[in-house]
Design an enzyme around this catalytic site. Structure first.
Site, mmCIF file in Angstrom:
data_model
loop_
_atom_site.group_PDB
_atom_site.id
_atom_site.type_symbol
_atom_site.label_atom_id
_atom_site.label_comp_id
_atom_site.label_asym_id
_atom_site.label_seq_id
_atom_site.Cartn_x
_atom_site.Cartn_y
_atom_site.Cartn_z
ATOM 1 N N LYS A 112 28.041 25.590 0.982
ATOM 2 C CA LYS A 112 29.131 26.050 0.105
ATOM 3 C C LYS A 112 28.931 25.535 -1.315
ATOM 4 O O LYS A 112 29.218 26.218 -2.287
ATOM 5 C CB LYS A 112 30.488 25.583 0.642
ATOM 6 C CG LYS A 112 30.954 26.367 1.855
ATOM 7 C CD LYS A 112 32.333 25.915 2.301
ATOM 8 C CE LYS A 112 32.748 26.591 3.595
ATOM 9 N NZ LYS A 112 33.978 26.010 4.154
ATOM 10 N N LYS A 193 26.208 36.139 12.738
ATOM 11 C CA LYS A 193 27.438 36.051 13.505
ATOM 12 C C LYS A 193 28.552 36.824 12.799
ATOM 13 O O LYS A 193 28.657 36.778 11.579
ATOM 14 C CB LYS A 193 27.816 34.565 13.625
ATOM 15 C CG LYS A 193 28.952 34.277 14.569
ATOM 16 C CD LYS A 193 29.130 32.770 14.739
ATOM 17 C CE LYS A 193 30.518 32.455 15.274
ATOM 18 N NZ LYS A 193 30.816 31.035 15.303
ATOM 19 N N LYS A 196 34.680 36.418 9.345
ATOM 20 C CA LYS A 196 35.927 36.886 8.735
ATOM 21 C C LYS A 196 35.757 37.135 7.250
ATOM 22 O O LYS A 196 36.515 37.864 6.645
ATOM 23 C CB LYS A 196 37.014 35.815 8.897
ATOM 24 C CG LYS A 196 37.605 35.734 10.270
ATOM 25 C CD LYS A 196 38.825 34.819 10.268
ATOM 26 C CE LYS A 196 38.417 33.384 10.088
ATOM 27 N NZ LYS A 196 39.497 32.421 10.116
#
Ligand code: TRP
Length: 330
Positions: A112, A193, A196
């Site tokens: 991140k 994967k 969201k």
């Protein structure tokens, strides 16, 4: 006494079939064998800016979806993290026993931090708050996906460090139960994967997607260059579609082989779409019913908060005493 389970999900993005098959559906099963606390971790969500009105709406939506998916508020505490102030309080107390190096090593933080121009301190502290979530209730078992394993190891390290500095206080939690859930991959890119936060209309099937929308996404899903289903040589896209079908239908491996071997991809996709729609219909129906009465959801979240608060307050009190903080009589 039943062992305690804690897990949480961030109220960001849209919950999708990967969240359902990989997490939520397992949580529903766990409720009967464990004392469960399932938490909507809004304090984690704000480590990255969230438009306030949207965040508030998402929290309600996630709560509604938990219930619609089968979380039973009579036996399970459904909570919003920020409604129990002890999460943040224990988070600070644990920050003070956590070496900076442990946090800088976290792969999720590094990823991140690399992606963002400026990073908030909250992103670095994120796993300490997660440790606080779990240790606040002395949860024995924490079902999480692989991407959270490192954070759970850190949670154990923090608990052990606290215990050795200040005396046995925390239960050192088990990482997770063996995951029986399916690992659902993105429909557009089956090597990643299902997520969201990944943009793109063909990536994920939301739990609240309209049937036609969901069907369209499945019909457009990435497959491979084989002409039909071949279990020996299939690529990750076909494997993912079969996995989704199997997860929704609970068919055995044998049944899967017999039924799908040699089937053309257009037909495979139609059948996957039917299985997904049949699985989502009852959830969407319950969700619509639940959301008609905003007071109901509110009362469930109040009950959840009130149910867990004595435990949380008890642990924070002990931790403060152990650390030598001054206790003033109430
Ligand atoms: N970090 C977790 C995730 O993004 C969510 C989370 C926060 C969590 N606190 C937790 C999961 C405590 C398990 C236990 O998936």
């Amino acid at each position: 006494m039943k062992a305690r389970v804690f897990s949480g999900m961030q109220p960001t993005g849209n919950l999708h079939i990967g969240n359902y098959l990989g997490a939520l559906r397992n949580w529903v099963k766990l409720q009967h064998d464990y004392e469960c606390i399932f938490c909507i971790v809004d304090l984690h969500a704000i480590t990255v800016y969230q438009p306030p009105a949207e965040l508030r709406e998402k929290i309600r939506q996630v709560a509604g979806l938990y219930l619609a998916a089968g979380i039973d508020p009579k036996i399970t505490a459904l909570t919003v993290q920020s409604s129990v102030p002890q999460h943040a309080e224990l988070g600070w107390l644990l920050t003070c026993v956590t070496p900076l190096g442990w946090l800088e090593r976290m792969t999720q933080f590094k990823a991140k931090a690399e992606a963002a121009e400026t990073i908030g301190d909250g992103l670095l502290q994120y796993p300490v708050l997660m440790a606080a979530d779990v240790l606040l209730y002395n949860a024995a078992v924490v079902p999480v996906g692989d991407d959270q394993r490192q954070h759970m190891e850190l949670t154990r390290d923090i608990a052990e460090r606290f215990n050795s500095l200040y005396g046995e206080t925390f239960v050192v939690p088990q990482t997770s139960l063996p995951m029986v859930g399916a690992r659902v991959m993105g429909l557009d890119d089956p090597t990643k994967k299902m997520s969201k936060s990944t943009a793109g209309s063909g990536h994920a099937i939301g739990l609240l997607d309209k049937p036609e929308e969901a069907r369209k996404k499945i019909m457009r899903a990435t497959t491979d260059s084989n002409p039909a289903v071949d279990f020996e040589t299939m690529g990750p896209g076909v494997q993912n579609l079969l996995g989704i079908f199997q997860a929704f239908t609970d068919w055995s491996q044998d049944e899967m082989h017999r039924h799908f071997t040699g089937m053309r991809y257009g037909d495979l996709k139609k059948q996957v779409a039917e299985a997904v729609l049949a699985g989502l219909a009852p959830i969407q129906q319950r969700y619509a019913e639940l959301m008609q009465d905003p007071g109901y959801l509110e009362s469930i979240l109040q009950e959840g908060r009130d149910r867990v608060t004595p435990t949380a307050a008890g642990i924070v009190k002990t931790v403060k005493e152990r650390m030598g903080l001054y206790t003033i009589a109430p």
